[in-house]
Structure formats: structure tokens, C-alpha cells
Design a protein around this motif. Structure first.
Motif, PDB file in Angstrom:
ATOM      1  N   LYS A 204       0.929  -1.198  -0.044  1.00 42.58           N
ATOM      2  CA  LYS A 204      -0.007  -0.074  -0.002  1.00 42.58           C
ATOM      3  C   LYS A 204       0.820   1.435   0.062  1.00 42.58           C
ATOM      4  O   LYS A 204       1.770   1.302   0.725  1.00 42.58           O
ATOM      5  CB  LYS A 204      -0.967  -0.069   1.261  1.00 42.58           C
ATOM      6  CG  LYS A 204      -2.034  -0.902   1.298  1.00 42.58           C
ATOM      7  CD  LYS A 204      -3.036  -0.920   2.282  1.00 42.58           C
ATOM      8  CE  LYS A 204      -3.849  -1.874   2.408  1.00 42.58           C
ATOM      9  NZ  LYS A 204      -4.874  -1.765   3.581  1.00 42.58           N
ATOM     10  N   GLY A 205       0.330   2.135  -0.643  1.00 47.05           N
ATOM     11  CA  GLY A 205       1.182   3.276  -0.752  1.00 47.05           C
ATOM     12  C   GLY A 205       0.585   4.633  -0.070  1.00 47.05           C
ATOM     13  O   GLY A 205      -0.268   5.373  -0.174  1.00 47.05           O
ATOM     14  N   GLN A 206       0.975   4.457   1.446  1.00 48.04           N
ATOM     15  CA  GLN A 206       0.544   5.463   2.366  1.00 48.04           C
ATOM     16  C   GLN A 206       1.643   5.490   3.377  1.00 48.04           C
ATOM     17  O   GLN A 206       2.473   4.884   3.624  1.00 48.04           O
ATOM     18  CB  GLN A 206      -0.769   4.868   2.860  1.00 48.04           C
ATOM     19  CG  GLN A 206      -0.503   3.650   3.638  1.00 48.04           C
ATOM     20  CD  GLN A 206      -1.927   3.017   4.238  1.00 48.04           C
ATOM     21  OE1 GLN A 206      -3.032   3.299   3.583  1.00 48.04           O
ATOM     22  NE2 GLN A 206      -1.903   2.136   4.929  1.00 48.04           N
ATOM     23  N   LEU A 222       8.780  16.071   5.842  1.00 47.24           N
ATOM     24  CA  LEU A 222       8.169  14.548   5.592  1.00 47.24           C
ATOM     25  C   LEU A 222       6.665  14.469   4.946  1.00 47.24           C
ATOM     26  O   LEU A 222       6.605  13.499   4.315  1.00 47.24           O
ATOM     27  CB  LEU A 222       7.908  13.664   7.065  1.00 47.24           C
ATOM     28  CG  LEU A 222       9.312  13.554   7.741  1.00 47.24           C
ATOM     29  CD1 LEU A 222       9.212  12.796   9.084  1.00 47.24           C
ATOM     30  CD2 LEU A 222      10.439  12.658   6.897  1.00 47.24           C
ATOM     31  N   MET A 223       5.953  15.175   5.378  1.00 49.03           N
ATOM     32  CA  MET A 223       4.614  15.280   4.638  1.00 49.03           C
ATOM     33  C   MET A 223       4.757  15.425   3.157  1.00 49.03           C
ATOM     34  O   MET A 223       4.241  14.728   2.264  1.00 49.03           O
ATOM     35  CB  MET A 223       3.873  16.539   5.177  1.00 49.03           C
ATOM     36  CG  MET A 223       3.019  15.925   6.479  1.00 49.03           C
ATOM     37  SD  MET A 223       1.810  14.873   6.247  1.00 49.03           S
ATOM     38  CE  MET A 223       0.479  15.630   5.123  1.00 49.03           C
ATOM     39  N   ASP A 224       5.688  16.470   2.715  1.00 51.95           N
ATOM     40  CA  ASP A 224       5.954  16.667   1.321  1.00 51.95           C
ATOM     41  C   ASP A 224       6.584  15.652   0.789  1.00 51.95           C
ATOM     42  O   ASP A 224       6.222  14.998  -0.389  1.00 51.95           O
ATOM     43  CB  ASP A 224       6.865  17.851   1.149  1.00 51.95           C
ATOM     44  CG  ASP A 224       7.130  18.335  -0.335  1.00 51.95           C
ATOM     45  OD1 ASP A 224       6.220  18.633  -1.185  1.00 51.95           O
ATOM     46  OD2 ASP A 224       8.417  18.299  -0.556  1.00 51.95           O
ATOM     47  N   ILE A 225       7.805  14.974   1.289  1.00 53.29           N
ATOM     48  CA  ILE A 225       8.172  13.807   0.713  1.00 53.29           C
ATOM     49  C   ILE A 225       7.598  12.618   0.804  1.00 53.29           C
ATOM     50  O   ILE A 225       7.238  11.912  -0.226  1.00 53.29           O
ATOM     51  CB  ILE A 225       9.638  13.389   1.554  1.00 53.29           C
ATOM     52  CG1 ILE A 225      10.527  14.500   1.397  1.00 53.29           C
ATOM     53  CG2 ILE A 225      10.319  12.286   1.063  1.00 53.29           C
ATOM     54  CD1 ILE A 225      11.838  14.483   2.076  1.00 53.29           C
ATOM     55  N   GLY A 226       6.652  12.403   1.710  1.00 54.13           N
ATOM     56  CA  GLY A 226       5.621  11.319   1.768  1.00 54.13           C
ATOM     57  C   GLY A 226       4.565  11.352   0.812  1.00 54.13           C
ATOM     58  O   GLY A 226       4.190  10.303   0.194  1.00 54.13           O
ATOM     59  N   GLN A 227       4.155  12.509   0.474  1.00 55.06           N
ATOM     60  CA  GLN A 227       3.062  12.437  -0.592  1.00 55.06           C
ATOM     61  C   GLN A 227       3.511  12.295  -1.727  1.00 55.06           C
ATOM     62  O   GLN A 227       3.100  11.550  -2.640  1.00 55.06           O
ATOM     63  CB  GLN A 227       2.505  13.995  -0.424  1.00 55.06           C
ATOM     64  CG  GLN A 227       1.599  14.174   0.666  1.00 55.06           C
ATOM     65  CD  GLN A 227       1.210  15.601   0.963  1.00 55.06           C
ATOM     66  OE1 GLN A 227       1.965  16.488   0.424  1.00 55.06           O
ATOM     67  NE2 GLN A 227       0.246  15.917   1.599  1.00 55.06           N
ATOM     68  N   LYS A 228       4.758  12.469  -2.169  1.00 60.29           N
ATOM     69  CA  LYS A 228       5.508  12.414  -3.313  1.00 60.29           C
ATOM     70  C   LYS A 228       6.042  10.806  -3.451  1.00 60.29           C
ATOM     71  O   LYS A 228       5.781  10.113  -4.634  1.00 60.29           O
ATOM     72  CB  LYS A 228       6.642  13.454  -3.695  1.00 60.29           C
ATOM     73  CG  LYS A 228       6.597  14.816  -3.632  1.00 60.29           C
ATOM     74  CD  LYS A 228       7.944  15.354  -3.764  1.00 60.29           C
ATOM     75  CE  LYS A 228       7.568  17.148  -3.967  1.00 60.29           C
ATOM     76  NZ  LYS A 228       8.810  17.655  -3.542  1.00 60.29           N
ATOM     77  N   ALA A 229       6.481  10.344  -2.335  1.00 58.11           N
ATOM     78  CA  ALA A 229       7.013   9.002  -2.481  1.00 58.11           C
ATOM     79  C   ALA A 229       6.018   7.931  -2.149  1.00 58.11           C
ATOM     80  O   ALA A 229       6.213   6.798  -3.128  1.00 58.11           O
ATOM     81  CB  ALA A 229       8.073   8.889  -1.471  1.00 58.11           C
ATOM     82  N   ARG A 230       5.111   8.280  -1.149  1.00 65.90           N
ATOM     83  CA  ARG A 230       4.172   6.989  -1.046  1.00 65.90           C
ATOM     84  C   ARG A 230       2.720   7.114  -1.244  1.00 65.90           C
ATOM     85  O   ARG A 230       1.977   6.426  -1.306  1.00 65.90           O
ATOM     86  CB  ARG A 230       3.862   7.007   0.712  1.00 65.90           C
ATOM     87  CG  ARG A 230       5.262   6.871   1.383  1.00 65.90           C
ATOM     88  CD  ARG A 230       5.226   5.317   2.105  1.00 65.90           C
ATOM     89  NE  ARG A 230       5.373   4.542   0.930  1.00 65.90           N
ATOM     90  CZ  ARG A 230       4.561   3.072   1.142  1.00 65.90           C
ATOM     91  NH1 ARG A 230       3.891   2.886   2.433  1.00 65.90           N
ATOM     92  NH2 ARG A 230       4.803   2.256   0.203  1.00 65.90           N
ATOM     93  N   GLY A 231       2.571   8.466  -2.165  1.00 66.40           N
ATOM     94  CA  GLY A 231       1.463   8.714  -2.751  1.00 66.40           C
ATOM     95  C   GLY A 231       0.316   9.089  -1.656  1.00 66.40           C
ATOM     96  O   GLY A 231      -0.377  10.021  -2.308  1.00 66.40           O
TER      97      GLY A 231
END
Length: 337
Positions: A204-206, A222-231
Motif C-alpha cells: 500500500k502507498g501510504q 516528511l509530509m511533502d516527501i511522503g506525498q510524493k514518495a508514498r502517494g
């Protein structure tokens, strides 16, 4: 940005669960044109996302396993796995799980052995067995350690090497509050939060980022990277990370849906004030928790017959509560003593 990942993971526990697949890893592999990502797992899957989608320049993975029995299964063509996941992952996952079970008979468990399908170096990561070396110039240190009570002994070996201002995250196996407490005990001041996938990351991408112990700049990063990397990326209070992300999430979902539905039915249909709804909800949650604590979770039906609620809860079968209550009543009826 340099990310140091501490802990490589092992696929045997994911295979044993029988419910995981490589859906997210395959999605990323196709998106970035790197088939070898399709069978990455645990932190290696998240590291691959960081390098290809998250804008991270360098990822180093540290784990003692790289000097021991790090076993790469190469029986499966990445393109075949990706094709299967577009239609139905279960056309190929049983064979993958069977192979892992076979190999696991001869490969020791971590930290002496691990099973992977892709070597981290094949997707652009560096590997080392020295945590202190890995963290020395890292901007972000992502940990994926064994169960919580073992972590202090691991962390104290590299704590003094953590750069000032570095972000520290955990991915699983320990509450954020306990994780922060380890660094407090060691006298190390760090930005502690989480980068918790809420499931196996290859499926899962989250990601879930805990608030309360890191500065806002770290959370925003981390929010910025997480949204790009994990979706998808979510923030939540640190104390809720376990209830939302770990095994009890099913119970949390049922409880939370009940609270929200009950609140709306009481305030919007009955017209009672929110303070009244909160008072009653608090009593319910506290007393049911007290019952469990007093008699034990395995003895609750002996002290509160599930059938006792059938003739009372049905009176609230309207509004938002009415959307979820019938199924709950059916479940209680099956347990009536």
C-alpha cells in the motif's frame, strides 16, 4: 538530502501472513521504469520510492545482515510479477509465498539471515553494517528495528553520531512515545516522529507521520516527501499511531465510526448538545474498557451478555448511526448467550 535506513527487513513474515502482495512496489516500478523495484519490500521499497519519487539524493541501508546470510531469491521475473499485479496478484503470490517458505527452512532469521528478491544496491542504494557510519551525515534517519524493548540497546550504539537537526523516524514495532523516551534517556535531543506505512509498504502507498515530538519544519518536510514518495501522507497525534496503524486498527475503525455516527445522530437528529453526546460516549468507552481490564478480554461475554444490547441499541437505529448499527446488531446476535 541523505536518508539512512537502519534495518533491511525480511520477507518471510510477510509471506507467512498470506495477505500481502507487491501492488505498491509494482506501481512504482512501472511509474519510474525500473522493474527491479517491483519486488522490493519493507524499508527497501520505501527507499526505492525516496530515490525515484521523493527527491532524495542518497539512501544508505544499514543492517548486520549484509555480512551474514542475505539471501536474494531470483526465481521470479520482475515483468511477470508486474503483469500479474495488474490483473490479480493472487495469480502469482501463492508461488512466491511457497518459494519463501521453502528457502526459509535453510536461512536463519534476522539478524543472522534475511530473504529478499532484489538487492538494495541494484536500485541505487548503498549498504553497510555500521549504523554509526550510516547516520553520521544523514539528514533523515529511518529506523526499522525489532520489537520495542530491544531498541535502546541498538540506538545507544549510534546515538552520539546523530547530526544536529536530523529527523528521526520509526516505521513500526514501537510507539512514538517510547521511541522518543529512548533518546531522552540517552540525553540526545532529536526531532522524533514516524514514517509508518500502516501496512507492509510494498502493498500500500501510504504513510503516517506522528506529531508532538518533532518541529513543524520536520513534519512539513516528511509530509511533502511522503506525498510524493508514498502517494498519500497523514499526520496524527503520536499517541494514536498504534491504534491507527497497528493490529488494533480494525477495532479503532469500528470504535471511531461508532463515535462519529452516534455524535451526529444525537446532535443532528435528536438536537441534543454536543456536550451531552460526549458525556454519554465517554461513559460508554470508559466502562467497557473497565470491564475488559477487570475481567479480561477473553471473559467479557460471561459478564456482559452481547444479547443485552440488542433491545437497547436498536433504539438508536436512525441518522448516521443507522448506517452502521444493523451490521453491529447482527454480529452481537450471533454471540448472544
Amino acid at each position: 538530502m541523505k536518508v539512512a535506513i537502519l534495518g533491511a527487513g525480511c520477507y518471510r513474515t510477510h509471506a507467512a501472513s498470506g495477505i500481502t502482495n507487491f501492488a505498491r512496489a509494482c506501481e512504482v516500478a512501472e511509474q519510474v521504469g525500473k522493474p527491479e523495484i517491483s519486488m522490493t519490500h519493507s524499508t527497501i521499497a520505501m527507499g526505492a520510492e525516496l530515490l525515484t519519487l521523493g527527491g532524495v539524493d542518497e539512501v544508505v541501508v544499514s543492517d548486520p545482515i549484509f555480512d551474514k546470510e542475505f539471501t536474494v531469491i531470483d526465481d521470479f521475473a520482475y515483468e511477470d510479477v508486474m503483469a500479474a499485479h495488474k490483473e490479480d496478484p493472487e495469480t502469482i503470490m501463492p508461488q512466491i509465498r511457497e518459494k519463501v517458505s521453502e528457502v526459509a527452512k535453510d536461512v536463519p532469521t534476522p539478524p543472522n539471515g534475511a530473504i529478499h528478491f532484489t538487492h538494495p544496491e541494484d536500485i541505487g542504494m548503498e549498504v553497510t553494517t555500521d549504523d554509526a557510519e550510516a547516520v553520521a551525515d544523514a539528514d533523515w534517519i529511518m529506523t526499522w528495528f525489532p520489537k520495542g524493548d530491544m531498541q535502546k540497546g541498538i540506538i545507544e550504539k549510534f546515538a552520539k553520531d546523530i547530526p544536529e537537526g536530523a529527523i528521526l523516524t520509526h516505521a513500526c514495532t514501537i510507539p512514538t512515545t517510547m521511541f522518543k523516551g529512548i533518546f531522552d534517556d540517552l540525553g540526545v535531543n532529536v526531532n522524533v516522529t514516524s514514517y509508518h506505512p500502516g501496512a507492509v509498504p510494498e502493498m500500500k502507498g501510504q504513510v503516517y507521520i506522528a506529531e508532538g515530538y518533532a518541529d513543524q519544519a520536520s513534519i512539513d518536510t516528511l509530509m511533502d516527501i511522503g506525498q510524493k514518495a508514498r502517494g498519500a501522507a497523514y499526520t496524527l497525534p503520536a499517541e494514536l499511531l498504534g491504534p491507527v496503524c497497528d493490529m488494533c486498527s480494525a477495532l479503532t475503525a469500528i470504535t471511531y465510526a461508532g463515535i462519529l455516527g452516534y455524535r451526529d445522530s444525537v446532535t443532528q437528529v435528536l438536537g441534543a448538545p454536543a456536550s451531552f453526546a460526549q458525556m454519554m460516549a465517554k461513559e460508554s468507552l470508559e466502562q467497557v474498557t473497565a470491564l475488559m481490564n477487570n475481567v479480561g478480554i477473553d471473559n467479557m461475554e460471561d459478564h456482559l451478555n452481547p444479547g443485552a444490547l440488542l433491545g437497547t441499541a436498536d433504539s438508536m437505529n436512525f441518522g448516521a448511526t443507522g448506517e452502521i448499527l444493523p451490521g453491529i446488531l447482527d454480529a452481537l446476535a450471533k454471540r448472544e448467550k
